[in-house]
Scaffold this active site. Structure first.
Site, mmCIF file in Angstrom:
data_model
loop_
_atom_site.group_PDB
_atom_site.id
_atom_site.type_symbol
_atom_site.label_atom_id
_atom_site.label_comp_id
_atom_site.label_asym_id
_atom_site.label_seq_id
_atom_site.Cartn_x
_atom_site.Cartn_y
_atom_site.Cartn_z
ATOM 1 N N GLY A 205 -3.894 0.615 13.974
ATOM 2 C CA GLY A 205 -4.046 1.745 13.077
ATOM 3 C C GLY A 205 -5.483 1.951 12.663
ATOM 4 O O GLY A 205 -5.938 3.085 12.509
ATOM 5 N N THR A 206 -6.210 0.860 12.469
ATOM 6 C CA THR A 206 -7.621 0.954 12.099
ATOM 7 C C THR A 206 -8.427 1.650 13.194
ATOM 8 O O THR A 206 -9.243 2.536 12.915
ATOM 9 C CB THR A 206 -8.202 -0.439 11.829
ATOM 10 O OG1 THR A 206 -7.588 -0.979 10.648
ATOM 11 C CG2 THR A 206 -9.705 -0.399 11.636
ATOM 12 N N GLN B 17 1.484 4.191 5.961
ATOM 13 C CA GLN B 17 2.492 3.672 5.045
ATOM 14 C C GLN B 17 3.776 4.491 5.013
ATOM 15 O O GLN B 17 4.780 4.024 4.478
ATOM 16 C CB GLN B 17 1.913 3.574 3.630
ATOM 17 C CG GLN B 17 0.864 2.495 3.458
ATOM 18 C CD GLN B 17 1.413 1.096 3.676
ATOM 19 O OE1 GLN B 17 2.592 0.834 3.444
ATOM 20 N NE2 GLN B 17 0.560 0.192 4.106
ATOM 21 N N SER C 37 0.421 3.130 12.425
ATOM 22 C CA SER C 37 0.329 1.764 12.947
ATOM 23 C C SER C 37 1.728 1.188 13.081
ATOM 24 O O SER C 37 2.488 1.148 12.112
ATOM 25 C CB SER C 37 -0.506 0.893 12.005
ATOM 26 O OG SER C 37 -0.715 -0.389 12.542
ATOM 27 N N HIS D 49 3.022 -1.821 13.432
ATOM 28 C CA HIS D 49 3.494 -3.015 12.718
ATOM 29 C C HIS D 49 3.864 -2.719 11.274
ATOM 30 O O HIS D 49 4.487 -3.544 10.612
ATOM 31 C CB HIS D 49 2.450 -4.136 12.790
ATOM 32 C CG HIS D 49 1.260 -3.952 11.904
ATOM 33 N ND1 HIS D 49 1.139 -4.584 10.698
ATOM 34 C CD2 HIS D 49 0.140 -3.213 12.058
ATOM 35 C CE1 HIS D 49 -0.005 -4.243 10.134
ATOM 36 N NE2 HIS D 49 -0.637 -3.419 10.942
ATOM 37 N N CYS E 52 -9.798 -11.458 -6.975
ATOM 38 C CA CYS E 52 -9.727 -12.904 -6.767
ATOM 39 C C CYS E 52 -9.096 -13.257 -5.431
ATOM 40 O O CYS E 52 -9.245 -14.374 -4.952
ATOM 41 C CB CYS E 52 -8.928 -13.559 -7.891
ATOM 42 S SG CYS E 52 -9.701 -13.437 -9.504
#
Length: 461
Positions: free
Chosen positions: A69-70, A175, A192, A194, A318
């Protein structure tokens, strides 16, 4: 283990596994060759392309397959910009796009192009009229996701396409494809496999007929000249088969998942103190919910939930390899620390949601326990309090603010010295959540420090 992270990657659908195994036997040859095994591979590839095109509402010759997808996003943006270079070099995108869009925009700007970013509201929604206002005569391309990958907000794609008056619109539909109907108005669309239960390593780039497109890479005869390199026929066949399967399941399953997510959205703020559910409450994906917990280190919370048997994700700084706050949450103006994204797979048992809701309060309480936030509030002793949080990361500056704001009277001011980028985002977000007044940022030099910034908060109650 209860897997609640399909927004990152969905488990391989049984239909995909079956189709992949069959295609490895029958579709292994080069589909560009004329001998029998090559023709067989070509037939499988053509059938898969027709299936994907039907779901997208496109023509088969408008659909190309990429390695991810990227890659589809990168080729789509750069190819559309190259194809419309006579119009200009101006690119418009929303502030909450996937990092693949942002990184491609950075590359475009570094090569001399211009980029405008459209802001979003506190729910992560980009307004069509704001896109229209950002468009200029030299705008070559606009980019808007179909739904946000971190908070699930569904974007007004069709309205934006109408508002921008003929400027091509690239829609990153990673998405939503397989879960929701494809919105109208797109000129280029990426997805994408996956994400919907197909195998990793298969992306989709669709380019409407009539949209000017020039490959940013050296020319290649495969995939309509848009994507160079050998095609992964078995993976593409499996991706198409699973896409057809999940679309057949989606209408029934989305109703069930929507109800389960509604339970999480309503119950988590009741069960856990100091929690904000983020994302649009109405215009949203049926299977995804994100909430932010004050005073919680996101990485610690994910680790504790993992120990309790739940796989979830977070946009917390984080948990990022770059130690930078989530650009999506920052653009929305909500808390960037201590956030949890739950994205439910098809077929998830309702009992898993019951168990998650029963476990979460104790997990959050356990993470917060060492912070001493349940100490009695001290008596106010001064009108202005300076808190030195220099060198402290993640939620610590906010925790110090929450613990000590009671030391000033109502109307008094707390000045928080901090050099963590997250503080610039999370202190205003904390004020919004707790009903305190954020006064703004001041130079650290005003307080005798040579680094960091000062964040000023007035106690309201």
């Amino acid at each position: 283990m209860s897997y609640f992270d399909v927004a990152s990657t969905a488990p391989l659908h049984p239909v995909a596994r079956q189709a992949l195994n069959a295609a490895l036997e029958e579709g292994w040859a080069d589909p560009a060759r004329l001998y029998r095994s090559g023709r067989q591979a070509r037939m499988l590839l053509d059938a898969a392309r027709e299936t994907v095109a039907e779901v997208l509402g496109a023509r088969p010759d408008e659909v190309s397959f990429t390695a991810s997808g990227t890659q589809a996003v990168q080729l789509g943006i750069l190819g559309a910009l190259a194809g419309r270079r006579r119009t200009g070099r101006h690119l418009v995108h929303s502030a909450v796009e996937h990092s693949s869009v942002l990184h491609t925009a950075e590359l475009h700007a570094a090569s001399g192009g211009e980029v405008s970013e459209v802001a979003v509201d506190r729910h992560g929604l980009a307004a069509a009229q704001d896109f229209a206002a950002a468009v200029r005569p030299d705008t070559a391309l606009a980019v808007l996701q179909s739904a946000n990958h971190e908070v699930g907000t569904v974007q007004p794609v069709a309205e934006t396409a109408d508002a921008i008056g003929g400027v091509p619109l690239l829609v990153d539909a990673a998405q939503s494809v397989g879960r929701l109907p494809v919105p109208s108005g797109w000129s280029l669309l990426t997805a994408s496999a996956h994400k919907w239960g197909g195998p990793a390593g298969v992306g989709v780039l669709a380019v409407r007929k009539g949209v000017r497109y020039a490959s940013p890479l050296p020319s290649d005869e495969r995939e309509g000249g848009r994507v160079p390199g050998y095609v992964n026929v078995p993976g593409i066949v499996a991706a198409a088969a699973s896409l057809r399967a999940v679309r057949a399941e989606a209408e029934r399953e989305n109703v069930r998942l929507h109800a389960l997510v509604d339970r999480i959205r309503t119950q988590v703020p009741r069960l856990v103190p100091e929690v904000e559910v983020v994302g649009d409450p109405v215009r949203r994906l049926p299977h995804l919910v994100t909430f932010s917990c004050l005073y919680v280190d996101g990485e610690v919370l994910l680790t504790e939930l993992d120990r309790a048997g739940f796989a979830v994700s977070s946009g917390s700084s984080c948990t990022s390899s770059t130690l930078m706050p989530s650009h999506v949450l920052a653009a929305m103006g909500v808390l960037t620390e201590g956030n949890i994204r739950v994205s439910l797979p098809y077929g998830v048992p309702e009992a898993d949601i019951d168990r998650f809701l029963s476990v979460l309060p104790d997990v959050v309480a356990g993470v917060r326990a060492p912070l001493g936030l349940d100490l009695p509030a001290p008596e106010p002793v001064q009108d202005t309090l300076v808190l030195d949080a220099l060198g402290k990361r993640c939620p610590l500056p906010v925790i110090e603010l929450a613990k000590r704001i009671g030391e000033v009277p109502v109307g008094g001011t707390v000045a928080v010295l901090a050099d963590d980028e997250a503080a610039r985002l999370d202190i205003p977000a904390w004020c919004e959540m707790r009903g305190q007044e954020y006064l703004g940022e001041a130079p650290a030099a005003d307080y005798g420090r040579d680094r960091g910034s000062v964040y000023l908060v007035r106690r309201v109650g």
